[in-house]
Design a protein around this motif. Structure first.
Motif, PDB file in Angstrom:
ATOM      1  N   ASP A 220       0.865  -1.296   0.132  1.00 27.35           N
ATOM      2  CA  ASP A 220       0.180   0.041   0.160  1.00 27.35           C
ATOM      3  C   ASP A 220       0.692   1.394   0.011  1.00 27.35           C
ATOM      4  OD1 ASP A 220      -2.824  -1.230   0.047  1.00 27.35           O
ATOM      5  OD2 ASP A 220      -2.322  -1.472   1.759  1.00 27.35           O
ATOM      6  N   ALA A 221       2.180   1.313   0.460  1.00 27.23           N
ATOM      7  CA  ALA A 221       2.335   2.731   1.117  1.00 27.23           C
ATOM      8  C   ALA A 221       3.684   3.430  -0.721  1.00 27.23           C
ATOM      9  CB  ALA A 221       3.689   2.027   2.070  1.00 27.23           C
ATOM     10  N   TYR A 222       3.833   1.527  -1.298  1.00 27.60           N
ATOM     11  CA  TYR A 222       4.593   1.694  -2.004  1.00 27.60           C
ATOM     12  C   TYR A 222       3.593   1.736  -3.645  1.00 27.60           C
ATOM     13  CZ  TYR A 222       6.710   0.788  -6.950  1.00 27.60           C
ATOM     14  OH  TYR A 222       7.251  -0.109  -7.836  1.00 27.60           O
ATOM     15  N   SER A 223       2.252   2.059  -3.711  1.00 26.54           N
ATOM     16  CA  SER A 223       1.454   2.398  -4.210  1.00 26.54           C
ATOM     17  C   SER A 223       1.240   4.483  -4.197  1.00 26.54           C
ATOM     18  CB  SER A 223       0.442   1.565  -4.570  1.00 26.54           C
ATOM     19  OG  SER A 223      -1.345   1.908  -5.188  1.00 26.54           O
ATOM     20  N   ALA A 224       1.465   3.923  -2.868  1.00 24.82           N
ATOM     21  CA  ALA A 224       1.122   5.545  -2.625  1.00 24.82           C
ATOM     22  C   ALA A 224       2.100   6.360  -3.107  1.00 24.82           C
ATOM     23  CB  ALA A 224       1.300   5.165  -0.679  1.00 24.82           C
ATOM     24  N   GLY A 225       2.666   6.622  -2.619  1.00 22.65           N
ATOM     25  CA  GLY A 225       4.570   6.510  -3.955  1.00 22.65           C
ATOM     26  C   GLY A 225       4.045   6.926  -4.979  1.00 22.65           C
ATOM     27  N   VAL A 226       3.338   5.845  -6.081  1.00 28.44           N
ATOM     28  CA  VAL A 226       2.996   5.849  -7.611  1.00 28.44           C
ATOM     29  C   VAL A 226       2.367   6.436  -7.455  1.00 28.44           C
ATOM     30  CG1 VAL A 226       2.723   4.254  -9.290  1.00 28.44           C
ATOM     31  CG2 VAL A 226       4.472   3.750  -7.806  1.00 28.44           C
ATOM     32  N   SER A 227       1.228   6.706  -6.810  1.00 30.05           N
ATOM     33  CA  SER A 227      -0.128   7.081  -7.129  1.00 30.05           C
ATOM     34  C   SER A 227      -0.103   9.145  -7.222  1.00 30.05           C
ATOM     35  CB  SER A 227      -1.230   7.043  -6.027  1.00 30.05           C
ATOM     36  OG  SER A 227      -1.720   5.990  -6.294  1.00 30.05           O
TER      37      SER A 227
ATOM     38  N   SER B 291       2.113  10.450  -9.651  1.00 30.35           N
ATOM     39  CA  SER B 291       1.138  10.235 -11.179  1.00 30.35           C
ATOM     40  C   SER B 291       0.270  12.186 -10.737  1.00 30.35           C
ATOM     41  CB  SER B 291       0.435   8.988 -11.399  1.00 30.35           C
ATOM     42  OG  SER B 291      -0.334   9.181 -10.558  1.00 30.35           O
ATOM     43  N   ILE B 292       0.556  12.043  -9.778  1.00 31.01           N
ATOM     44  CA  ILE B 292      -0.389  13.034  -9.656  1.00 31.01           C
ATOM     45  C   ILE B 292       0.592  14.814 -10.020  1.00 31.01           C
ATOM     46  CG2 ILE B 292      -1.877  15.061  -8.060  1.00 31.01           C
ATOM     47  CD1 ILE B 292      -2.189  12.737  -6.264  1.00 31.01           C
ATOM     48  N   SER B 293       1.790  14.575  -9.191  1.00 33.28           N
ATOM     49  CA  SER B 293       2.862  15.431  -9.808  1.00 33.28           C
ATOM     50  C   SER B 293       3.736  14.953  -9.830  1.00 33.28           C
ATOM     51  CB  SER B 293       3.016  16.803  -8.915  1.00 33.28           C
ATOM     52  OG  SER B 293       4.004  17.550  -9.134  1.00 33.28           O
ATOM     53  N   GLU B 294       4.892  15.030 -10.519  1.00 31.44           N
ATOM     54  CA  GLU B 294       6.559  14.495 -11.246  1.00 31.44           C
ATOM     55  C   GLU B 294       7.500  14.613 -10.566  1.00 31.44           C
ATOM     56  OE1 GLU B 294       7.284  14.890 -15.131  1.00 31.44           O
ATOM     57  OE2 GLU B 294       5.686  13.246 -16.066  1.00 31.44           O
ATOM     58  N   LYS B 295       7.079  16.665  -9.638  1.00 32.90           N
ATOM     59  CA  LYS B 295       8.087  17.420  -8.567  1.00 32.90           C
ATOM     60  C   LYS B 295       7.389  15.985  -7.559  1.00 32.90           C
ATOM     61  CE  LYS B 295       7.359  21.683 -10.436  1.00 32.90           C
ATOM     62  NZ  LYS B 295       6.654  22.756 -10.300  1.00 32.90           N
ATOM     63  N   ILE B 296       6.994  15.374  -6.931  1.00 29.95           N
ATOM     64  CA  ILE B 296       6.967  14.233  -5.784  1.00 29.95           C
ATOM     65  C   ILE B 296       8.004  13.834  -5.555  1.00 29.95           C
ATOM     66  CG2 ILE B 296       5.364  12.713  -3.966  1.00 29.95           C
ATOM     67  CD1 ILE B 296       3.163  14.765  -5.030  1.00 29.95           C
ATOM     68  N   ASN B 297       8.447  13.231  -4.980  1.00 33.84           N
ATOM     69  CA  ASN B 297       9.760  11.667  -4.590  1.00 33.84           C
ATOM     70  C   ASN B 297       8.938  10.871  -4.152  1.00 33.84           C
ATOM     71  OD1 ASN B 297      11.214   9.854  -2.773  1.00 33.84           O
ATOM     72  ND2 ASN B 297      12.827  11.302  -4.373  1.00 33.84           N
ATOM     73  N   GLU B 298       8.704   9.361  -4.812  1.00 33.34           N
ATOM     74  CA  GLU B 298       8.099   8.541  -4.574  1.00 33.34           C
ATOM     75  C   GLU B 298       8.065   7.637  -3.246  1.00 33.34           C
ATOM     76  OE1 GLU B 298       8.032   4.661  -6.906  1.00 33.34           O
ATOM     77  OE2 GLU B 298       7.893   6.296  -8.681  1.00 33.34           O
ATOM     78  N   LYS B 299       9.599   7.308  -3.185  1.00 32.52           N
ATOM     79  CA  LYS B 299      10.165   7.214  -1.741  1.00 32.52           C
ATOM     80  C   LYS B 299       9.658   7.851  -0.598  1.00 32.52           C
ATOM     81  CE  LYS B 299      13.818   4.471  -3.367  1.00 32.52           C
ATOM     82  NZ  LYS B 299      15.763   4.047  -3.588  1.00 32.52           N
TER      83      LYS B 299
ATOM     84  N   ALA C   5       6.992  10.053  -0.648  1.00 38.94           N
ATOM     85  CA  ALA C   5       5.958  10.086  -0.656  1.00 38.94           C
ATOM     86  C   ALA C   5       5.313   8.511   0.393  1.00 38.94           C
ATOM     87  CB  ALA C   5       4.765   9.995  -1.548  1.00 38.94           C
ATOM     88  N   ALA C   6       5.748   7.946  -0.051  1.00 35.64           N
ATOM     89  CA  ALA C   6       5.871   6.709   0.656  1.00 35.64           C
ATOM     90  C   ALA C   6       5.885   6.474   2.230  1.00 35.64           C
ATOM     91  CB  ALA C   6       6.530   5.323   0.272  1.00 35.64           C
TER      92      ALA C   6
END
Length: 218
Positions: free
Chosen positions: A94-101, A104-112, A114-115
């Motif tokens: 779920d945490a990984y998916s939240a980072g990916v999502s 997709s909203i903004s490319e400026k957000i860091n995946e890791k 965010a998770a």
């Protein structure tokens, strides 16, 4: 105290919420269809197996609380370890998916990051809010994901629209909101198939009809 339709709905809400998560993991697969198909089949079989275990354990012990079931079946500490590991592994997905999502909203957000932030928020929420009954949360999941997936099905498979280069579609967002309202209305009606199936059928039909009317007028 649940009706058959309500039980069906809660059983549907869980896998429905995992569809976007499966997409997050299979989006870069060399064979997207095969990867998605394998995910769906395995998830379905394991879910059926787990439902059978849960029902059997509930009948055997006469309990519905997972902690009491673990105690009565003699698992004790082993049961606690099973629950902890199953929760940690599921929440990681779920945490990984939240980072990916988030990306997709903004490319400026860091995946890791965010998770990690979502994990911290989720942990605090689990401590603060009572987790004995998550029925309302499952209904919220259903009301959000059912119309969203219905619109995706209508848009991609029926209308053959390619929206990969579109940031957001206002019409589809409005239809999503309408579908959300339709789902909440169906919560007041006890159907034998739950709320998700009729909500998705209505949303798909509505989406197809409105898109074709607009296309014809244009």
């Amino acid at each position: 105290s649940l009706t058959f339709g309500a039980a069906v709905e809660l059983a549907v809400a869980m896998p429905l919420s995992w569809l976007p998560l499966i997409s997050d993991y299979t989006r870069e697969a060399e064979k997207p269809f095969a990867a998605t198909f394998a995910s769906v089949v395995v998830y379905s079989l394991v879910s059926i197996f787990m439902y059978m275990i849960g029902m059997g354990a509930a009948i055997f012990t006469g309990e519905y609380d997972i902690a009491q079931i673990m105690l009565k079946t003699g698992f004790g500490i082993v049961g606690l370890v099973i629950i902890i590991f199953s929760t940690v592994t599921t929440t990681f997905l779920d945490a990984y998916s939240a980072g990916v999502s988030s990306v997709s909203i903004s490319e400026k957000i860091n995946e890791k990051w965010a998770a990690i932030i979502v994990t911290v928020i989720g942990t605090v929420a689990a401590i603060v809010y009572p987790m004995d009954n998550i029925t309302d949360f499952l209904y919220l999941i259903g009301s959000v994901f059912a119309p969203m997936i219905a619109i995706q099905i209508a848009d991609f498979f029926i209308l053959k629209n390619d929206k990969r280069n579109v940031e957001f579609d206002v019409l589809n967002l409005v239809l999503w909101l309408v579908g959300f309202v339709v789902y909440r209305c169906f919560m007041q009606i006890d159907t034998p198939v739950g709320n998700t199936i009729p909500c998705m059928i209505i949303t798909i039909l509505l989406s197809v009809v409105i898109h074709k009317i607009i296309k014809k007028n244009n």
